[in-house]
Write a protein that holds these residues in place. Structure first.
Motif, PDB file in Angstrom:
ATOM      1  N   THR B 160     -33.876  -2.753   5.768  1.00 28.94           N
ATOM      2  CA  THR B 160     -33.454  -2.765   7.416  1.00 28.94           C
ATOM      3  C   THR B 160     -33.043  -4.590   7.167  1.00 28.94           C
ATOM      4  O   THR B 160     -32.362  -5.509   7.717  1.00 28.94           O
ATOM      5  CB  THR B 160     -34.077  -3.310   7.890  1.00 28.94           C
ATOM      6  OG1 THR B 160     -35.604  -3.894   7.792  1.00 28.94           O
ATOM      7  CG2 THR B 160     -34.708  -1.775   8.462  1.00 28.94           C
ATOM      8  N   LYS B 163     -28.762  -6.121   7.892  1.00 30.53           N
ATOM      9  CA  LYS B 163     -28.935  -6.036   9.709  1.00 30.53           C
ATOM     10  C   LYS B 163     -29.395  -6.929  10.292  1.00 30.53           C
ATOM     11  O   LYS B 163     -29.204  -8.034  10.930  1.00 30.53           O
ATOM     12  CB  LYS B 163     -28.505  -4.313  10.313  1.00 30.53           C
ATOM     13  CG  LYS B 163     -28.725  -4.073  11.670  1.00 30.53           C
ATOM     14  CD  LYS B 163     -29.280  -2.881  11.672  1.00 30.53           C
ATOM     15  CE  LYS B 163     -28.965  -2.642  13.627  1.00 30.53           C
ATOM     16  NZ  LYS B 163     -28.464  -3.612  14.240  1.00 30.53           N
ATOM     17  N   ARG B 166     -27.708 -10.010   9.656  1.00 31.62           N
ATOM     18  CA  ARG B 166     -25.692  -9.678  10.080  1.00 31.62           C
ATOM     19  C   ARG B 166     -25.419  -9.671  11.494  1.00 31.62           C
ATOM     20  O   ARG B 166     -25.321 -10.569  12.500  1.00 31.62           O
ATOM     21  CB  ARG B 166     -25.836  -8.983   9.821  1.00 31.62           C
ATOM     22  CG  ARG B 166     -24.429  -8.343   8.329  1.00 31.62           C
ATOM     23  CD  ARG B 166     -23.688  -7.439   7.305  1.00 31.62           C
ATOM     24  NE  ARG B 166     -22.791  -7.683   6.198  1.00 31.62           N
ATOM     25  CZ  ARG B 166     -23.961  -7.020   5.278  1.00 31.62           C
ATOM     26  NH1 ARG B 166     -25.132  -6.103   5.700  1.00 31.62           N
ATOM     27  NH2 ARG B 166     -23.761  -7.293   3.874  1.00 31.62           N
ATOM     28  N   ASP B 167     -27.093  -8.921  12.057  1.00 34.13           N
ATOM     29  CA  ASP B 167     -26.809  -9.658  13.589  1.00 34.13           C
ATOM     30  C   ASP B 167     -27.518 -10.701  14.374  1.00 34.13           C
ATOM     31  O   ASP B 167     -27.399 -10.739  15.088  1.00 34.13           O
ATOM     32  CB  ASP B 167     -28.390  -8.317  13.896  1.00 34.13           C
ATOM     33  CG  ASP B 167     -28.004  -7.363  13.785  1.00 34.13           C
ATOM     34  OD1 ASP B 167     -26.794  -6.958  14.054  1.00 34.13           O
ATOM     35  OD2 ASP B 167     -28.511  -5.977  14.649  1.00 34.13           O
ATOM     36  N   GLN B 168     -28.271 -11.511  13.176  1.00 29.00           N
ATOM     37  CA  GLN B 168     -27.656 -13.180  13.695  1.00 29.00           C
ATOM     38  C   GLN B 168     -27.273 -13.579  13.045  1.00 29.00           C
ATOM     39  O   GLN B 168     -26.941 -14.776  13.858  1.00 29.00           O
ATOM     40  CB  GLN B 168     -29.322 -13.744  13.221  1.00 29.00           C
ATOM     41  CG  GLN B 168     -30.505 -13.270  13.007  1.00 29.00           C
ATOM     42  CD  GLN B 168     -31.895 -13.992  12.114  1.00 29.00           C
ATOM     43  OE1 GLN B 168     -31.897 -15.071  12.079  1.00 29.00           O
ATOM     44  NE2 GLN B 168     -32.058 -13.137  11.181  1.00 29.00           N
TER      45      GLN B 168
END
Lengths: 191, 191
Positions: B160, B163, B166-168
């Protein structure tokens, strides 16, 4: 090594208890170009010794060791202070007492990476009482590997480590040898 | 990075529990020339970002980080997992949970070496759950330093961490991205 002595004089901090703090370029923040010059110097000093492997101990030994390995085109092995989760194979181990931290660490090396035909160059950032280097020598002895010498970035020449190693016939090359601290200033051997 | 993927295929060992053992060239024994190539690749990827400092965490991050620092001509700072005896000044700290070792380490950096004007490149050897990198991001946040991106040698893309970062909105550059392990073999993203 003049460049290193100058850097220690400029950026080193002398703390009570003869502690030299060089964490702006050696053991917390690292100056990669200085490390590269240091690695080239060790490579030059041991150029005729057919070094096959560099041995150091985590963490502060890694930077000078890897630059020496780069210059000599040989692999660098660092002994671990804690057992890695993937270290489930046979290990060479030695106990290393730290006078500053007052604890004994077991350092270990995977037996796969140190063999009888090796000509080892041991590299470390500091030499004071010689405990870490003695542990690395013990590991080489267990592997029956030949130790060509020891390269140290900063030797506290007023402590016992240098004599301990030289008395065993170990070739010791220290790039800066501190003779004393005086009113917060650093004096080098030969000043 | 093809060279790295080939090396992982040749010398990496896949252990039960999706553990990849690369201790012959990355995190116990180190190949200095491969690390130099890796450092040059990170330097190339972030060449336009005016990086002022590399941040990593001891011990296995040091080798790729110092080669990146050498290529970018900037200092390298490694967060410590244990408090050094000379670390008596103010520290930025973060908690990092290790899923493999099942322990929480407090990592720390001397406040002197990370400042508001810094453009930081975070480098680490592995990205799995992203705990170590999250700790380093937290330290940069405390320093109010800007993080230009994260460079990872080996990403386990099926976990994880990627992700999470990158989500931040963090720019993440991984040189080898493992999609799965299959019968002791390594598959890469894009194979």
């Amino acid at each position: 090594m003049k460049l290193l002595e100058e850097r220690i004089r400029e950026d080193g901090l002398v703390l009570p208890g003869n502690v030299l703090k060089v964490n702006s370029f050696l053991n917390h923040q690292i100056d990669p170009e200085l490390m590269n010059t240091i690695g080239q110097e060790f490579a030059h000093l041991f150029r005729d010794n057919n070094i096959t492997r560099i041995l150091t101990v985590e963490s502060s030994g890694i930077a000078p060791a890897i630059m020496t390995g780069l210059a000599l085109h040989v692999p660098v092995l660092f002994a671990r202070k804690t057992k890695s989760s993937t270290m489930n194979t046979s290990l060479f181990t030695a106990d290393v007492y730290s006078y500053t931290k007052k604890v004994t660490n077991k350092i270990s090396v995977d037996q796969k990476f140190l063999v009888q035909t090796d000509n080892v160059l041991i590299i470390d950032d500091f030499l004071a009482n010689g405990q870490a280097v003695s542990g690395l020598l013990e590991i080489c002895k267990q592997a029956d590997a030949y130790v060509e010498g020891v390269g140290i970035v900063i030797e506290k020449a007023f402590q016992t480590g240098g004599k301990l190693l030289r008395d065993q016939g170990v070739r010791l090359e220290s790039l800066a040898r501190i003779s004393s601290f005086e009113d917060g200033k650093v004096n080098f051997v030969g000043d």
